[in-house]
Design a protein around this motif. Sequence first.
Motif, short mmCIF file in Angstrom:
data_model
loop_
_atom_site.label_atom_id
_atom_site.label_comp_id
_atom_site.label_asym_id
_atom_site.label_seq_id
_atom_site.Cartn_x
_atom_site.Cartn_y
_atom_site.Cartn_z
N GLN A 106 51.53 62.65 31.66
CA GLN A 106 50.59 61.52 31.61
C GLN A 106 49.83 61.38 32.93
O GLN A 106 48.77 60.76 32.97
N GLY A 107 50.37 61.98 33.99
CA GLY A 107 49.71 61.92 35.29
C GLY A 107 48.48 62.79 35.39
O GLY A 107 47.70 62.65 36.34
N ASN A 108 48.28 63.69 34.42
CA ASN A 108 47.08 64.52 34.38
C ASN A 108 46.01 63.80 33.57
O ASN A 108 46.18 63.62 32.36
N PRO A 109 44.91 63.37 34.20
CA PRO A 109 43.91 62.60 33.46
C PRO A 109 43.31 63.33 32.27
O PRO A 109 42.84 62.71 31.32
N HIS A 110 43.34 64.68 32.31
CA HIS A 110 42.77 65.46 31.22
C HIS A 110 43.78 65.68 30.08
O HIS A 110 43.39 66.12 29.00
N LYS A 111 45.03 65.40 30.33
CA LYS A 111 46.07 65.57 29.30
C LYS A 111 46.72 64.23 28.94
O LYS A 111 47.59 64.20 28.06
N ARG A 112 46.30 63.17 29.59
CA ARG A 112 46.99 61.88 29.45
C ARG A 112 47.05 61.40 28.00
O ARG A 112 48.12 61.06 27.49
N ILE A 113 45.92 61.37 27.32
CA ILE A 113 45.89 60.84 25.95
C ILE A 113 46.73 61.71 25.03
O ILE A 113 47.52 61.21 24.22
N ALA A 114 46.58 63.03 25.14
CA ALA A 114 47.36 63.95 24.30
C ALA A 114 48.85 63.81 24.59
O ALA A 114 49.68 63.85 23.66
N ALA A 115 49.21 63.61 25.86
CA ALA A 115 50.62 63.44 26.22
C ALA A 115 51.18 62.15 25.62
O ALA A 115 52.32 62.11 25.14
N MET A 116 50.38 61.09 25.64
CA MET A 116 50.81 59.83 25.06
C MET A 116 51.00 59.96 23.55
O MET A 116 51.93 59.38 22.97
N ASN A 117 50.14 60.71 22.91
CA ASN A 117 50.26 60.96 21.46
C ASN A 117 51.57 61.68 21.16
O ASN A 117 52.31 61.31 20.24
N TYR A 118 51.84 62.72 21.94
CA TYR A 118 53.09 63.45 21.75
C TYR A 118 54.30 62.57 22.04
O TYR A 118 55.33 62.66 21.35
N LEU A 119 54.19 61.73 23.06
CA LEU A 119 55.30 60.83 23.39
C LEU A 119 55.64 59.93 22.21
O LEU A 119 56.82 59.68 21.91
N SER A 120 54.61 59.44 21.55
CA SER A 120 54.85 58.58 20.39
C SER A 120 55.60 59.35 19.30
O SER A 120 56.49 58.80 18.64
N GLN A 121 55.26 60.64 19.14
CA GLN A 121 55.95 61.45 18.14
C GLN A 121 57.40 61.70 18.55
O GLN A 121 58.29 61.75 17.69
N CYS A 122 57.62 61.87 19.86
CA CYS A 122 58.99 62.03 20.35
C CYS A 122 59.82 60.78 20.04
O CYS A 122 60.97 60.87 19.58
N PHE A 123 59.25 59.61 20.30
CA PHE A 123 59.95 58.35 20.02
C PHE A 123 60.22 58.22 18.53
O PHE A 123 61.30 57.78 18.11
N ALA A 124 59.23 58.61 17.72
CA ALA A 124 59.38 58.50 16.27
C ALA A 124 60.49 59.42 15.77
O ALA A 124 61.23 59.05 14.84
N LYS A 125 60.60 60.62 16.36
CA LYS A 125 61.66 61.55 15.96
C LYS A 125 63.04 60.93 16.15
O LYS A 125 63.98 61.27 15.44
N ARG A 126 63.13 60.02 17.13
CA ARG A 126 64.41 59.37 17.42
C ARG A 126 64.47 57.97 16.80
O ARG A 126 65.29 57.16 17.18
N LYS A 127 63.51 57.74 15.87
CA LYS A 127 63.42 56.48 15.11
C LYS A 127 63.18 55.26 16.02
O LYS A 127 63.54 54.13 15.68
N MET A 128 62.55 55.49 17.15
CA MET A 128 62.17 54.40 18.06
C MET A 128 60.73 54.01 17.74
O MET A 128 59.81 54.19 18.52
N TYR A 129 60.52 53.50 16.53
CA TYR A 129 59.17 53.28 16.02
C TYR A 129 58.39 52.23 16.80
O TYR A 129 57.17 52.34 16.95
#
Length: 466
Positions: A374-397
């Motif tokens: 998330q510290g990379n301004p060019h990857k920040r949004i994509a990283a946040m999107n993936y993070l949400s999927q990681c949380f969802a995989k662990r049912k942290m909706y």
Amino acid sequence: MAEKNINQISADARRLHTKAVEAAQRENTDYAITLYCQVLEKEPGFYECRRALRVEEFKKAAASSGGFFKKMMSGAGSSPLLAKAKMALSKSPAEAMAIAEQILTTDFTNASAHRIIVDASVALEMPNTTVLALETMAKNSPKDKALLIEYANMVAETGTGSATAEKILNDLIRSSPYDQDLLQAQKNLSAHKTMNEGGYGALEGGGGSFRDVLRNKDESVSLEQANRVQKSEDVTERLIREYEERLPREPDNLKLLRSLAELYTQKTQFDKALELYDRIKKSDMGGDATLDRAIMETTVRKFDAQTKLLDPTAPDYEEQKARIAAEKVEFQMIDCQKRVEKYPTDMGIRFEMGQLYFQAGKIAEATAEFQKAQGNPHKRIAAMNYLSQCFAKRKMYDMAARKLQEAIKEKPGFDEEKKDLVYNLGCMLESMGKKEEAIEQFKIIYEMDISYRDVGAKVESFYSGQ
């Protein structure tokens, strides 16, 4: 307005320029700056004078408090002179440049003034002046990626000043060796340099022709064919033969080795390509980050080619396919981990590592990498999107939904990435049992793109059920 040399300017301007040069030689910097500015007011296209002026301004800035590398003045944008220059820009670019030069005599690092010179020189069709302004800005802000790419691309476009651009760009690439935008700018510069070395400068102004700048017709044909994006099989094979014949005579020609490796990769002869890359790796240029990238990409293509060669009718087809896929992911993870260790502050590589962990089902490890990415301004949004999927995989909706809402707020416009974020948020809210809130997200997309995924069906089903 064409740029001029000293033989093309007026006699008055020449006399002033001579005085300015003498003042600079006597180290009377302030007087030299004043005289150079007067020359440029008379002859704004006199490039040699403008470059000499920059040298004197550099001396003055370096000698003053804070030196050349002082931070930009926070209040520079409110300068009355700057406002005047901006107003003059559209109607009289030459006047705007003169005003900007006044600002730079006392504030050499003023980015806004340099930007006015960039815009004005573009309007006046003065490419050397444009490059000089961007070069000065790049030296003032050597970590500004967008600026350096603009500078490098302008150099490649205008065909002037590649050496300085190459150095500044390479310095930044060393800290971000896998940044694709920087690497593309580097390729553009490299192409420009090749053009110059091949004598393509003769084409400027209509002198000479494409084939005239080459030593013979055969070499002309080779160069034309080598630079096509899609080479026919016979051309590729001929180029390989030519390069192989040259190799014994030029064993240390690393450019030749790399070109040959790329040709072998194109012919899917990956082992030969990797052998050549390894040869380069053992040379003095082995530390080139782009070489590491080429080796990685070639190896991945080798795995993909192996999969395509499998017989779909074989009884163990799926087993073989899964084995190659696992080997490919393992290689990518090992390779990426090496790069993470080599470049620990490159958040772009952290993002790539997170993707590989996610693909391998290592969600905890992927979460850690995406949080760093998330510290990379060019990857920040994509990283946040993936993070949400990681949380969802662990049912942290709830955490997944919050991360998506945060990303949506930061994402301007409504492109495909924004649609993906909004759609994923709708799905998260559905998983949380918040049907009404979920459908509101799908409706946002429906209003813009009814054909996006299953949004049409979801929204229409909602209304038909009311």
